[in-house]
Design a protein around this motif. Structure first.
Motif, PDB file in Angstrom:
ATOM      1  N   LEU A 121      42.358  65.639  47.734  1.00 21.38           N
ATOM      2  CA  LEU A 121      42.749  64.905  48.949  1.00 21.38           C
ATOM      3  C   LEU A 121      41.570  64.846  49.933  1.00 21.38           C
ATOM      4  CD1 LEU A 121      46.078  65.398  50.872  1.00 21.38           C
ATOM      5  CD2 LEU A 121      43.936  65.491  52.109  1.00 21.38           C
ATOM      6  N   GLY A 127      53.038  66.495  54.237  1.00 17.18           N
ATOM      7  CA  GLY A 127      53.144  67.943  54.102  1.00 17.18           C
ATOM      8  C   GLY A 127      52.819  68.662  55.407  1.00 17.18           C
ATOM      9  N   ALA A 136      59.849  59.628  58.428  1.00 15.89           N
ATOM     10  CA  ALA A 136      60.455  58.539  57.653  1.00 15.89           C
ATOM     11  C   ALA A 136      60.531  58.923  56.190  1.00 15.89           C
ATOM     12  CB  ALA A 136      59.625  57.264  57.805  1.00 15.89           C
ATOM     13  N   ASP A 141      56.324  61.790  56.819  1.00 14.28           N
ATOM     14  CA  ASP A 141      56.995  62.713  55.903  1.00 14.28           C
ATOM     15  C   ASP A 141      58.467  62.671  56.284  1.00 14.28           C
ATOM     16  OD1 ASP A 141      55.670  65.283  54.104  1.00 14.28           O
ATOM     17  OD2 ASP A 141      57.816  65.403  54.569  1.00 14.28           O
ATOM     18  N   ASN A 142      59.351  63.095  55.374  1.00 10.81           N
ATOM     19  CA  ASN A 142      60.778  63.100  55.726  1.00 10.81           C
ATOM     20  C   ASN A 142      61.297  64.511  55.956  1.00 10.81           C
ATOM     21  OD1 ASN A 142      60.949  64.135  53.146  1.00 10.81           O
ATOM     22  ND2 ASN A 142      62.780  62.985  52.600  1.00 10.81           N
ATOM     23  N   THR A 152      61.736  56.590  50.314  1.00  6.73           N
ATOM     24  CA  THR A 152      62.679  55.872  49.446  1.00  6.73           C
ATOM     25  C   THR A 152      63.196  54.596  50.105  1.00  6.73           C
ATOM     26  OG1 THR A 152      64.513  57.239  50.216  1.00  6.73           O
ATOM     27  CG2 THR A 152      63.420  57.931  48.180  1.00  6.73           C
ATOM     28  N   ASN A 205      49.972  61.258  47.924  1.00 14.81           N
ATOM     29  CA  ASN A 205      49.491  62.411  47.159  1.00 14.81           C
ATOM     30  C   ASN A 205      50.595  63.428  46.923  1.00 14.81           C
ATOM     31  OD1 ASN A 205      46.791  61.606  46.792  1.00 14.81           O
ATOM     32  ND2 ASN A 205      46.312  62.168  48.903  1.00 14.81           N
ATOM     33  N   ASN A 261      44.695  69.940  44.005  1.00 12.13           N
ATOM     34  CA  ASN A 261      45.217  68.688  44.573  1.00 12.13           C
ATOM     35  C   ASN A 261      44.707  68.506  46.003  1.00 12.13           C
ATOM     36  OD1 ASN A 261      47.262  66.398  44.678  1.00 12.13           O
ATOM     37  ND2 ASN A 261      47.948  67.661  46.390  1.00 12.13           N
TER      38      ASN A 261
HETATM   39  C1  LIG Z   1      53.656  68.670  47.561  1.00 14.60           C
HETATM   40  S1  LIG Z   1      53.689  68.057  49.208  1.00 14.60           S
HETATM   41  C2  LIG Z   1      52.182  67.109  49.260  1.00 14.60           C
HETATM   42  C3  LIG Z   1      51.493  67.168  50.617  1.00 14.60           C
HETATM   43  C4  LIG Z   1      50.189  66.383  50.697  1.00 14.60           C
HETATM   44  N1  LIG Z   1      50.414  64.968  50.451  1.00 14.60           N
HETATM   45  C5  LIG Z   1      49.167  66.898  49.724  1.00 14.60           C
HETATM   46  O1  LIG Z   1      48.961  66.269  48.656  1.00 14.60           O
HETATM   47  O2  LIG Z   1      48.550  67.936  50.002  1.00 14.60           O
HETATM   48  C6  LIG Z   1      54.913  66.760  49.056  1.00 14.60           C
HETATM   49  C7  LIG Z   1      55.395  66.226  50.391  1.00 14.60           C
HETATM   50  O3  LIG Z   1      56.199  65.067  50.146  1.00 14.60           O
HETATM   51  C8  LIG Z   1      57.255  65.074  51.086  1.00 14.60           C
HETATM   52  N2  LIG Z   1      58.357  64.258  50.572  1.00 14.60           N
HETATM   53  C9  LIG Z   1      59.163  64.520  49.520  1.00 14.60           C
HETATM   54  N3  LIG Z   1      60.092  63.545  49.384  1.00 14.60           N
HETATM   55  C10 LIG Z   1      59.833  62.649  50.382  1.00 14.60           C
HETATM   56  C11 LIG Z   1      60.459  61.421  50.778  1.00 14.60           C
HETATM   57  N4  LIG Z   1      61.539  60.953  50.120  1.00 14.60           N
HETATM   58  N5  LIG Z   1      59.949  60.755  51.846  1.00 14.60           N
HETATM   59  C12 LIG Z   1      58.866  61.238  52.511  1.00 14.60           C
HETATM   60  N6  LIG Z   1      58.244  62.398  52.194  1.00 14.60           N
HETATM   61  C13 LIG Z   1      58.730  63.096  51.145  1.00 14.60           C
HETATM   62  C14 LIG Z   1      57.628  66.537  51.205  1.00 14.60           C
HETATM   63  O4  LIG Z   1      58.361  66.797  52.396  1.00 14.60           O
HETATM   64  C15 LIG Z   1      56.262  67.200  51.186  1.00 14.60           C
HETATM   65  O5  LIG Z   1      55.754  67.356  52.482  1.00 14.60           O
END
Ligand SMILES: C[S@@+](CC[C@H](N)C(=O)[O-])C[C@H]1O[C@@H](n2cnc3c(N)ncnc32)[C@H](O)[C@@H]1O
Length: 272
Positions: free
Chosen positions: A58, A79, A129, A103-104, A132, A158, A54
Motif C-alpha cells: 500500500l 482500515g 460508507a 470505510d463502513n 456494497t 486494498n 499488504n
Molecule cells: C483488511 S482491512 C484493509 C485496510 C487497508 N485497506 C489496507 O489494505 O491496509 C479491510 C477493511 O475493509 C473494510 N470493509 C469491509 N467491508 C466493507 C464494506 N462493505 N464497505 C466498506 N468497507 C469495508 C473493513 O472495515 C476494514 O477496515
C-alpha cells in the motif's frame, strides 16, 4: 450509526478492521477481536506477515502513483489508521495531494481524525460508507467536495474485496468494481490487493473458515478472477502478482517472503 448520532462499536463482536489492526501490532482492538484473530492465526500462521506485506505494498504503490503524477487518491476500505497512512505517503511526494478515505466500520470513523491531519496545502476527507452500495458511496458529499471527477483519480481497494462474497451483491465484487471504474475519468488508476487460495489452498480454506466462524464471511479469489477486476484498463508492469513481487524495493526483496506468506495478489491498472 444510530439515529441519535452515536456510534455503536459492537465491541462484543469481532470486526475485520480491528483484527487487521491486531495483526499489524496496533492497539485499536478488543477481547472479541483478539480471540477471533487468535483463531485466524492458528488457522493460518502467516497472517501476520500477510498483513504486513499488504501494508508495505500500500505504501509502495501510493508513493509510485504520486511519483507518476497522481494528485487525487480515493481509498475505499481504509482500515484503522496505521502510520504511515496513505495520505502521509502521497502528501510527502505531493504536498497538495487530495485524499478521501472511506470505510463502513464505526471504529474507523471513530479514529478518522488521525487520518485527517494533512500537510498545509493538501486536503484529506473521510466518508463513512459501504462499498456494497457504490452509487450511494459516490454520492457522499465529502467525496464530491474533495475530489474532482474530471481529473484522474487513484482509486484503491486494498484487502477489501475478499470481504465481498459473490452472493452478497448482485453481480458480486466485479459489479461493484465496474461501477467505480465507470465513474472515473481517463488516466485514473485502480489498485487492488486481494487474498488468493492459489499458493496454499488448505491454509486459506482454514483462514476463511475462521473468519466465517467469527461472523465475517470472505471469498478468496484465484488469479484469473482478480485479473478480471481490471478488465478494459491497462495493467501496469508487472501485472497481477503476489503483493511482495509488485515493484519491490531492495528492502522488500531482502525479506525473502514466500508467495504463500503474501497470500494476496496486487495489481494496478490505468484507464485508457
Ligand atoms: C483488511 S482491512 C484493509 C485496510 C487497508 N485497506 C489496507 O489494505 O491496509 C479491510 C477493511 O475493509 C473494510 N470493509 C469491509 N467491508 C466493507 C464494506 N462493505 N464497505 C466498506 N468497507 C469495508 C473493513 O472495515 C476494514 O477496515
Amino acid at each position: 450509526m444510530a439515529d441519535n448520532g452515536t456510534v455503536d462499536l459492537r465491541l462484543d463482536q469481532a470486526h475485520s478492521a480491528r483484527m487487521y489492526d491486531y495483526y499489524l501490532g496496533g492497539t485499536t482492538n478488543f477481547p472479541a477481536d483478539r480471540e477471533a484473530a487468535g483463531k485466524a492465526l492458528a488457522a493460518f500462521p502467516s497472517i501476520l506477515a500477510t498483513a504486513r506485506i499488504n501494508r508495505r505494498f500500500l505504501q509502495r504503490s501510493t508513493r509510485f502513483l504520486a511519483e507518476q503524477g497522481m494528485t487525487q487518491f480515493f481509498d475505499v476500505g481504509t482500515g484503522i489508521p496505521t502510520s504511515p497512512n496513505l495520505h502521509e505517503v502521497a502528501q510527502e511526494v505531493t504536498p497538495s495531494a487530495r485524499v478521501v478515505y472511506t470505510d463502513n466500520d464505526p471504529i474507523v470513523l471513530a479514529h478518522a481524525r488521525a487520518l485527517l491531519h494533512s500537510h498545509a496545502e493538501g486536503r484529506t476527507a473521510y466518508a463513512h460508507a459501504d462499498v456494497t452500495d457504490p452509487a450511494d458511496l459516490l454520492a457522499t458529499a465529502e467525496i464530491s467536495e474533495t475530489l474532482d471527477f474530471t481529473r484522474p483519480i487513484a482509486l484503491s481497494l486494498n484487502a477489501l474485496l475478499h470481504f465481498i462474497t459473490d452472493d452478497r451483491v448482485d453481480g458480486g465484487a466485479h459489479s461493484i468494481v465496474e461501477h467505480f471504474k465507470a465513474a472515473l475519468p481517463s488516466g485514473s488508476t485502480l489498485t487492488i490487493t486481494h487474498v488468493t487460495p492459489d499458493f496454499d489452498p488448505e491454509g486459506i480454506a482454514r483462514l476463511t473458515g475462521a473468519y466465517r466462524a467469527a461472523g465475517t464471511p470472505g471469498q478468496a479469489r484465484q488469479h484469473a478472477d482478480i485479473v478480471r477486476l481490471f478488465d478494459g484498463w491497462d495493467l501496469l508492469d508487472p501485472g497481477v502478482v503476489p503483493t511482495h513481487r509488485w515493484r519491490p524495493t531492495p528492502e522488500d526483496q531482502a525479506e525473502n517472503v514466500t508467495d504463500a506468506e503474501a497470500a494476496c495478489y496486487a495489481g494496478i491498472a490505468r484507464k485508457p
